[in-house]
Design an enzyme around this catalytic site. Structure first.
Site, short mmCIF file in Angstrom:
data_model
loop_
_atom_site.label_atom_id
_atom_site.label_comp_id
_atom_site.label_asym_id
_atom_site.label_seq_id
_atom_site.Cartn_x
_atom_site.Cartn_y
_atom_site.Cartn_z
CE1 TYR A 235 50.09 17.73 48.77
CE2 TYR A 235 49.54 16.92 50.95
CZ TYR A 235 50.48 17.18 49.97
OH TYR A 235 51.80 16.88 50.20
CE LYS B 8 60.94 27.85 45.37
NZ LYS B 8 62.41 27.81 45.62
CG ASP C 180 64.22 26.77 48.33
OD1 ASP C 180 63.57 27.59 49.00
OD2 ASP C 180 64.74 27.07 47.24
CG ASP D 22 52.60 15.70 53.42
OD1 ASP D 22 52.89 15.00 54.40
OD2 ASP D 22 52.16 15.23 52.35
CG ASP E 131 57.12 12.67 56.66
OD1 ASP E 131 56.17 12.91 57.42
OD2 ASP E 131 57.23 11.61 56.01
#
Ligand code: NAD
Length: 374
Positions: free
Chosen positions: A151, A201, A233, A257, A261
């Site tokens: 980001y 990851k 994942d 992020d 959610d």
């Protein structure tokens, strides 16, 4: 920040866009009640911030907001942004995330984002997960790195040698950035159950290999903490199938992020997701969700996330733990009495649906009762 000897605090109020002002209005009521019942004074520095600030002031993060935030002991921020169609009327660089949120995070280096994913036993029916999965509720603290990674990396667009349009975004971390947020993760694990889930990851991303190397170094200072590694994942699946296995989770910016959610999803609504964004000098508090333009202006948004931000601010910025606990208890009792906002209604819970302002009224009545008890 340490508790202030004068019991007087300046709070920048950035109400934001769409449902932002509606839920902020309820959150600010808490501060009024505390001033009435406790020896504490809050000076509220209201300032424009977000998409509407761009339309009125030409900047998503105008100078007036910078001045208010600089002067404040803590910042209370509502969600910002508009619908996709409305956002297209704003130059890309000034759209709410790029023009307001990321610069706010960078300005105060708010590197550690605390995102509680919490549902008490009495609120368990709000979750879309089966009762046998969530059992006695959900209690996870997700720590998200907030000022690095994809980001914040360099961005480039252009035409390549084949004449094709291309885009490039850089995911960059230095070791200090990774270490500081991992230390927060370990510290929180120590304060809770002594287990830290490290989400990464590393089977694909070099940045995760690097992250895990730093984690091994930091772990030497926290030998009492058990670290459990999980690929991001797999973590997404596990959050749905067995959220009870998690206590403290730590991860880089984009993973956090997205997974947070999903946390809102397993609670039953993003409206149950407050958060704290903590830097070395200053913290700001914001709901994890967006500005929900689809329900703006209808007085139906859930203000729990925004009121929860006040509870987190009282505890984390002002050292007012007892008052923070009272705010959580007041909201819990409203749910226990069978009330909820529309986002949390479901066939099997059949709550008494109340508006944003009615939910606020119920919370304030209970909070005032609790504060009057002493
Ligand atoms: P969103 O989080 O605003 O909404 C997703 C869904 O959750 C919607 O159905 C919405 O009605 C619901 N919801 C969210 N908060 C709620 C609440 N308090 N009560 C009841 N329901 C609630 O996500 P989106 O629609 O993808 O984004 C809308 C805007 O918000 C966009 O402009 C986006 O860029 C922005 N955004 C801002 C932040 C922030 O300010 N930190 C974070 C995420 C998205």
């Amino acid at each position: 920040m340490k508790p202030n000897a004068t019991n007087a605090y300046k709070i920048a109020i950035l109400a934001g866009d769409a449902i932002g002002p509606e839920i902020m209005a309820q959150a600010v009521r808490v501060l009024g009640l505390l001033s009435k019942h406790r020896d504490v004074a809050f000076e509220l520095l209201e300032a424009p911030f977000g998409a509407n600030a761009y339309f009125t002031h030409g900047k998503a993060f105008p100078d007036a907001a910078k001045t208010a935030c600089d002067a404040a002991d803590a910042i209370l921020k509502g969600p910002v942004g508009l619908s996709h169609a409305e956002s297209q009327k704003i130059p890309v660089a000034e759209q709410a995330e790029r023009g307001a949120i990321l610069p706010l995070r960078a300005r105060y280096n708010t590197f550690a984002n605390f995102r509680p994913i919490y549902l008490s036993k009495d609120m368990a029916h709000f979750s879309p997960l089966k009762r046998e999965i969530i059992q006695d509720g959900i209690d996870i603290l997700l720590i998200r790195e907030l000022v690095g990674g994809l980001y914040f990396g360099e961005k480039e667009r252009g035409i390549n040698a084949d004449g094709k349009r291309y885009v490039k975004e850089v995911l960059e971390y230095n070791e200090d950035q990774v270490r500081q947020v991992l230390v927060v993760g370990f510290e929180q694990a120590r304060l809770r159950k002594g287990v830290l889930h490290n989400i990464h990851k590393s089977n694909v991303l070099m940045s995760s290999v690097f992250w895990n190397e730093i984690l091994d170094e930091v772990h030497l200072d926290f030998p009492d903490i058990k670290v459990i590694h999980l690929l991001v994942d797999a973590a997404a699946t596990a959050l749905c199938l067995n959220p009870g296995q998690f206590d403290v989770m730590v991860m880089e910016n984009m993973f956090g992020d997205i997974l947070s959610d999903q946390g809102g999803g397993i609670l039953g609504s993003l409206g149950l997701m407050p958060s704290a964004c903590v830097g070395p000098e200053k913290a700001y508090y914001e709901p994890s969700h967006g500005s929900a333009p689809d329900i703006a202006g209808k007085n139906i948004a859930n203000p729990y996330s925004m009121i929860g931000c006040v509870a987190m601010m009282l505890d984390m910025s002002f050292g007012m733990k007892a008052e923070s606990d009272a705010v959580w208890a007041a909201m819990k009792s409203v749910f226990e009495a069978g009330y909820s906002t529309a986002d949390l209604s479901s066939a099997d819970s059949s709550p008494k649906i109340v508006s944003t302002t009615e939910f606020g009224d119920l919370v304030m009545t209970e909070l005032e009762r609790l504060l009057a008890l002493g």
